[in-house]
Design an enzyme around this catalytic site. Structure first.
Site, PDB file in Angstrom:
ATOM      1  CG  HIS A 125      -0.360  -0.057   2.545  1.00 33.55           C
ATOM      2  ND1 HIS A 125       0.279  -1.155   3.055  1.00 33.55           N
ATOM      3  CD2 HIS A 125      -0.271   0.893   3.524  1.00 33.55           C
ATOM      4  CE1 HIS A 125       0.718  -0.922   4.283  1.00 33.55           C
ATOM      5  NE2 HIS A 125       0.390   0.309   4.590  1.00 33.55           N
ATOM      6  N   GLY A 159      -4.873   3.721   0.241  1.00 34.54           N
ATOM      7  CA  GLY A 159      -5.046   5.090   0.711  1.00 34.54           C
ATOM      8  C   GLY A 159      -5.075   6.138  -0.379  1.00 34.54           C
TER       9      GLY A 159
END
Length: 205
Positions: A125, A159
């Protein structure tokens, strides 16, 4: 100009009837929907796929995570592979014609997946995300390194909201993958249009 990709991923926890309804409404803006449902068996995934197809979601916009057999049997776009899946080379040999993505987290993994014939990489991520609590994000610099070291598309995940799209594209990403930013939005169609607009703007710059 190259079209930047937008992938929407199920989180393995939410109601798939809701995911199917969202997909029905937003598929014109999407490159691929990923059914990432490790708790579901092949029969359950097949039923979800059939429900999505029945509601007008194109087969060429559907991918199954890990279960290449289901993707192959349903004649979908392809499958997303991870550490628990067949490796890319064996998957390619057994299921020719599928688009095969590979989830990677490190530089060496990216090079290996490309060498084995992956069509694209899912990397992250990138930023802090609620789906990875307590885990340090890898950041833009790492994304830039990965994207600069392979020739296949790198889709960034983690995100990423519309105001961060330009940053990840500038780092070399060929698109973004999103979970809660769309599927948990108050209005998923409005949310996905914001991502699509951000990707179009980043493509032109």
């Amino acid at each position: 100009m190259t079209v930047l990709e937008l992938h929407i991923i199920s989180d393995g926890q939410n109601n798939l009837d809701r995911f199917t309804e969202i997909a029905q409404n937003i598929h014109p803006y999407i490159t691929a929907f990923h059914l990432r449902e490790p708790r579901r068996n092949a029969c359950e995934l097949w039923q979800v796929v059939q429900a999505m197809l029945a509601r007008g979601v194109p087969a060429n916009k559907l991918m199954i995570n890990d279960r290449i057999d289901v993707a192959w049997a349903a004649k979908l776009q392809g499958a997303q592979l991870s550490y628990r899946s067949l490796n890319v080379r064996d998957a390619r040999a057994a299921f020719p014609g599928l688009r095969l993505g590979c989830s990677v987290h490190e530089h060496e993994e990216a090079l290996l997946a490309e060498g084995q014939g992956a069509d694209f990489l899912l990397y992250g991520h990138v930023f802090e995300t609620a789906s990875k609590p307590g885990q340090q994000p890898r950041g833009i610099s790492a994304l830039e390194q990965i994207a600069g070291s392979v020739k296949i598309p790198v889709i960034a995940i983690g995100g990423i909201y519309p105001d961060r799209v330009h940053e990840v594209v500038a780092a070399g990403a060929a698109g973004v993958a999103v979970l809660s930013g769309v599927t948990q939005a108050a209005d998923p169609l409005v949310a996905v249009k914001k991502y699509a607009e951000a990707l179009n703007k980043a493509r032109r710059q």
